[in-house]
Design a protein around this motif. Structure first.
Motif, PDB file in Angstrom:
ATOM      1  N   PRO A  35      50.963  41.134  38.924  1.00 56.87           N
ATOM      2  CA  PRO A  35      51.818  40.105  38.326  1.00 56.87           C
ATOM      3  C   PRO A  35      53.111  39.974  39.126  1.00 56.87           C
ATOM      4  O   PRO A  35      53.578  40.966  39.688  1.00 56.87           O
ATOM      5  N   PRO A  36      53.690  38.795  39.229  1.00 56.27           N
ATOM      6  CA  PRO A  36      53.235  37.555  38.573  1.00 56.27           C
ATOM      7  C   PRO A  36      52.260  36.727  39.405  1.00 56.27           C
ATOM      8  O   PRO A  36      51.805  35.680  38.964  1.00 56.27           O
TER       9      PRO A  36
ATOM     10  N   LYS B 119      48.917  35.561  37.902  1.00 56.96           N
ATOM     11  CA  LYS B 119      48.928  34.569  36.820  1.00 56.96           C
ATOM     12  C   LYS B 119      48.422  33.208  37.280  1.00 56.96           C
ATOM     13  O   LYS B 119      47.950  32.404  36.468  1.00 56.96           O
ATOM     14  N   SER B 120      48.513  32.944  38.584  1.00 56.48           N
ATOM     15  CA  SER B 120      48.080  31.642  39.090  1.00 56.48           C
ATOM     16  C   SER B 120      46.592  31.595  39.384  1.00 56.48           C
ATOM     17  O   SER B 120      46.052  30.539  39.723  1.00 56.48           O
TER      18      SER B 120
ATOM     19  N   THR C 118      42.583  31.607  38.597  1.00 55.92           N
ATOM     20  CA  THR C 118      41.602  31.342  37.548  1.00 55.92           C
ATOM     21  C   THR C 118      40.716  32.577  37.396  1.00 55.92           C
ATOM     22  O   THR C 118      40.753  33.494  38.225  1.00 55.92           O
ATOM     23  N   ASP C 119      39.900  32.611  36.362  1.00 55.20           N
ATOM     24  CA  ASP C 119      38.992  33.746  36.158  1.00 55.20           C
ATOM     25  C   ASP C 119      38.054  33.928  37.346  1.00 55.20           C
ATOM     26  O   ASP C 119      37.805  35.058  37.794  1.00 55.20           O
TER      27      ASP C 119
ATOM     28  N   SER D  12      49.793  33.886  45.508  1.00 55.34           N
ATOM     29  CA  SER D  12      48.534  34.616  45.582  1.00 55.34           C
ATOM     30  C   SER D  12      47.650  34.134  46.729  1.00 55.34           C
ATOM     31  O   SER D  12      46.966  34.932  47.379  1.00 55.34           O
TER      32      SER D  12
ATOM     33  N   ARG E  12      40.052  35.285  40.315  1.00 58.78           N
ATOM     34  CA  ARG E  12      40.399  36.687  40.087  1.00 58.78           C
ATOM     35  C   ARG E  12      39.171  37.575  40.274  1.00 58.78           C
ATOM     36  O   ARG E  12      39.257  38.657  40.872  1.00 58.78           O
TER      37      ARG E  12
END
Length: 209
Positions: free
Chosen positions: A115-116, A119-120, A122-123, A86, A126
């Motif tokens: 995804p995926p 998934k790495s 944090t809120d 990401s 993101r």
């Protein structure tokens, strides 16, 4: 374009944080810890991050574009090592945006948020990515993409409700859609977070007229 988000750095590189807001003092330590798992990947990310920071700070448009292209190349090298990373996608998105290639930058953010890779994140990370994607969606095609921007911003404020710029951009999108009640609420939330927000004050003033 400042993101003004206080990111807790777990995945994003130092340069991405610099481009979006600023560098928390603990960033170096966390990046080093991440670097132990993939030294080469992080070498490209850090190099690209510094290039991007220089591109954003220079006053010369020619030098800025050259540095942004170099940052894009470093992001591509990182992605060749880890296509679903990401941080690499976000670094590339920011560099492409600086180059004026907003549609390409949007595709890179789509990859970072899918995804995926997501998934790495944090809120807070993101939320920052969603905010940036919403900005790009509006810039690429304001009329057709405002609905997509609203979806991203609704999720962004859920993840990070204490960022006034998120609420302000959401309020602006609601205004464009003619949703005055929702727009007013968004601007009011922005004022709660930042009573001095000029964007929120101007938005509320427009809605009151």
């Amino acid at each position: 374009m400042d993101m003004l988000l206080q990111l807790a750095v777990l995945v994003l590189t130092i340069g991405i944080l610099w481009a979006m807001h600023g560098i928390p003092k603990q960033a170096h330590c966390k990046l080093r810890n991440r670097g132990r798992s993939n030294v080469q990947l992080n070498r490209h990310l850090v190099r690209g991050a510094h290039l991007l920071a220089r591109a954003r700070s220079t006053k010369s448009p020619t030098i800025s574009l050259a540095l942004a292209r170099d940052a894009t190349n470093e992001a591509d090298k990182a992605l060749s090592l880890s296509p679903k990373d990401s941080s690499s996608h976000m670094l590339k998105a920011l560099a492409l945006d600086l180059l004026g290639r907003k549609s390409s930058a949007l595709r890179s953010l789509d990859a970072a948020l899918s995804p995926p890779a997501a998934k790495s994140l944090t809120d807070m990370e993101r939320s920052a990515a969603l905010f940036k994607r919403a900005e790009l969606q509006i810039a690429v095609n304001r009329r057709r993409r405002v609905d997509l921007a609203v979806l991203d911003l609704v999720e962004a404020v859920r993840l990070s409700p204490v960022d006034a710029k998120l609420w302000c951009l959401l309020g602006s999108c609601y205004e464009q859609k003619g949703m005055r009640k929702e727009a007013r609420r968004a601007y009011e939330e922005a004022r709660k977070v930042d009573p001095g927000s000029v964007m929120a004050r101007e938005g509320l003033s427009r809605l009151a007229s």
